[in-house]
Design an enzyme around this catalytic site. Structure first.
Site, PDB file in Angstrom:
ATOM      1  N   THR A  20       0.680  -1.132   0.082  1.00 19.27           N
ATOM      2  CA  THR A  20       0.032  -0.026   0.083  1.00 19.27           C
ATOM      3  C   THR A  20       0.819   1.393   0.178  1.00 19.27           C
ATOM      4  O   THR A  20       2.058   1.306   0.701  1.00 19.27           O
ATOM      5  CB  THR A  20      -0.908   0.107   1.127  1.00 19.27           C
ATOM      6  OG1 THR A  20      -0.295   0.197   2.369  1.00 19.27           O
ATOM      7  CG2 THR A  20      -1.735  -1.162   1.311  1.00 19.27           C
ATOM      8  N   GLY A  21       0.294   2.267  -0.433  1.00 14.93           N
ATOM      9  CA  GLY A  21       1.130   3.580  -0.759  1.00 14.93           C
ATOM     10  C   GLY A  21       2.507   3.460  -1.479  1.00 14.93           C
ATOM     11  O   GLY A  21       3.408   4.041  -1.322  1.00 14.93           O
ATOM     12  N   ALA A  22       2.337   2.460  -2.506  1.00 15.90           N
ATOM     13  CA  ALA A  22       3.589   2.178  -3.249  1.00 15.90           C
ATOM     14  C   ALA A  22       3.702   3.072  -4.501  1.00 15.90           C
ATOM     15  O   ALA A  22       4.721   2.862  -5.244  1.00 15.90           O
ATOM     16  CB  ALA A  22       3.756   0.639  -3.781  1.00 15.90           C
ATOM     17  N   ASN A  23       3.157   4.179  -4.443  1.00 18.52           N
ATOM     18  CA  ASN A  23       3.282   5.220  -5.508  1.00 18.52           C
ATOM     19  C   ASN A  23       4.424   6.068  -5.340  1.00 18.52           C
ATOM     20  O   ASN A  23       4.858   6.709  -6.451  1.00 18.52           O
ATOM     21  CB  ASN A  23       2.196   5.980  -5.948  1.00 18.52           C
ATOM     22  CG  ASN A  23       1.454   6.674  -4.466  1.00 18.52           C
ATOM     23  OD1 ASN A  23       1.322   6.074  -3.651  1.00 18.52           O
ATOM     24  ND2 ASN A  23       2.063   7.991  -4.450  1.00 18.52           N
ATOM     25  N   SER A  24       4.987   6.244  -4.429  1.00 14.89           N
ATOM     26  CA  SER A  24       6.415   6.863  -4.234  1.00 14.89           C
ATOM     27  C   SER A  24       6.929   6.505  -2.737  1.00 14.89           C
ATOM     28  O   SER A  24       6.614   5.621  -1.868  1.00 14.89           O
ATOM     29  CB  SER A  24       5.706   8.450  -3.893  1.00 14.89           C
ATOM     30  OG  SER A  24       4.966   8.454  -2.764  1.00 14.89           O
ATOM     31  N   GLY A  25       8.005   7.011  -2.550  1.00 14.91           N
ATOM     32  CA  GLY A  25       8.823   6.842  -1.168  1.00 14.91           C
ATOM     33  C   GLY A  25       9.211   5.391  -0.825  1.00 14.91           C
ATOM     34  O   GLY A  25       9.767   4.786  -1.803  1.00 14.91           O
ATOM     35  N   TYR A 171      -0.730  11.553  15.177  1.00 15.60           N
ATOM     36  CA  TYR A 171       0.058  10.637  14.445  1.00 15.60           C
ATOM     37  C   TYR A 171       0.681   9.508  15.237  1.00 15.60           C
ATOM     38  O   TYR A 171       0.343   8.370  14.881  1.00 15.60           O
ATOM     39  CB  TYR A 171       1.223  11.550  13.459  1.00 15.60           C
ATOM     40  CG  TYR A 171       2.102  10.780  12.806  1.00 15.60           C
ATOM     41  CD1 TYR A 171       1.792   9.970  11.819  1.00 15.60           C
ATOM     42  CD2 TYR A 171       3.445  10.383  13.352  1.00 15.60           C
ATOM     43  CE1 TYR A 171       2.743   9.111  11.231  1.00 15.60           C
ATOM     44  CE2 TYR A 171       4.321   9.673  12.770  1.00 15.60           C
ATOM     45  CZ  TYR A 171       4.124   8.929  11.675  1.00 15.60           C
ATOM     46  OH  TYR A 171       4.739   8.109  10.964  1.00 15.60           O
TER      47      TYR A 171
END
Length: 289
Positions: A20-25, A171
């Site tokens: 998940t969230g593998a579009n950047s960073g 957070y």
């Protein structure tokens, strides 16, 4: 341990992974190395344009990479359910996506945004994918937490933070929830006699788009870990034969000790029950009698 690098990853041909969230960073760095070592990787993110761009980046870096994009918005439980319904096989789930240090907001379902995205979205996703995970011989769930969990506090009477909202404390609360979830998932897997391994990681302070650092951002990035370094704990947890369920790995792949609150079994069980009520997702295979 400190000398471990992605080159030490085994051949992952035949392994199906979701990041998940593998579009950047960190997520992109994680997906890239998994694909480089033969895994079939799903880049799961809420932004189709950035997600497909990430797939292109991986395919250019790794000839013949088996990688594709799928839309997933962790701040929308209907999106989580829609995504999970498309998955027919998964051995490795890396709960990497997250948001942090943002103004007060709400998810589509009305939950405080950081808690709802970072914890509840991944809780629901893992539960919905559990039958497919358990169909594999050695399933792993890696959840990216943070040492910021040490400042987190859970008040079940004020999950919406109506009594006071702080970007950092919110957070920290979501990262505490990530660790409580990771350890409770491992306890339930062990109780059920399952081979599932649940591990938490802390990437350290990393130069990504996760935080907005203001005008000093270019300078501060010089002192932060690269996304590739930040991905190391997740990559080690994903494929090392030496990993044990319930571990918490940090920068340079060092084993860390969670806070006392994060290891509170009664608190973890309460969070699990509340998360089940809020999301409507029940881990039937791991339910306590």
């Amino acid at each position: 341990m400190s000398a471990w690098t992605p080159s030490d990853l085994p051949d992952l041909t035949g392994t199906t992974a979701i990041v998940t969230g593998a579009n950047s960073g960190i997520g992109l760095a994680t997906a890239l190395e998994l694909a480089r070592h033969g895994a079939r990787v799903t880049v799961a993110s809420r932004d189709p344009s950035r997600g497909r761009s990430a797939v292109g980046d991986i395919q250019r870096a790794v000839r013949g990479a088996d990688v594709h994009y799928a839309e997933l918005d962790l701040a929308d439980l209907s999106s989580v359910r829609a995504f999970a319904a498309t998955v027919d096989r998964v051995e490795l789930l890396i709960n990497n996506a997250g948001i942090g240090m943002i103004p007060r907001g709400q998810t589509r379902d009305g939950f405080e945004l950081q808690f709802g995205t970072n914890h509840l979205g991944h809780f629901a996703l893992t539960g919905l994918l559990l039958p497919r995970l358990l169909a594999s011989s050695s399933p792993r769930v890696i959840t990216v937490s943070s040492d910021a969990h040490k400042v987190g506090k859970l008040d079940f009477d004020d999950l919406g933070l109506e009594r006071g909202y702080g970007r950092t404390s919110s957070y920290g609360r979501s990262k505490l929830a990530n660790l409580l979830f990771t350890l409770e998932l491992q306890r339930r897997a062990a109780r059920a006699g399952s081979s599932l391994v649940s591990v938490a990681t802390h990437p350290g302070a990393t130069a990504t788009n996760f935080f907005t650092l203001g005008p000093l951002q270019p300078l501060l990035r010089l002192f932060l870990n690269s996304p590739e370094d930040g991905a190391l704990p997740s990559l080690y947890a994903a494929a090392s034969p030496d990993i044990r369920g319930g571990e918490y790995l940090g920068p340079k792949v060092k084993r860390l000790t969670p806070s006392r609150t994060a290891t509170d079994e009664a608190l973890a069980r309460r969070l699990w029950e509340v998360s089940t009520e809020l999301t409507g997702v029940r881990f039937q295979e791991f339910a306590y009698n």
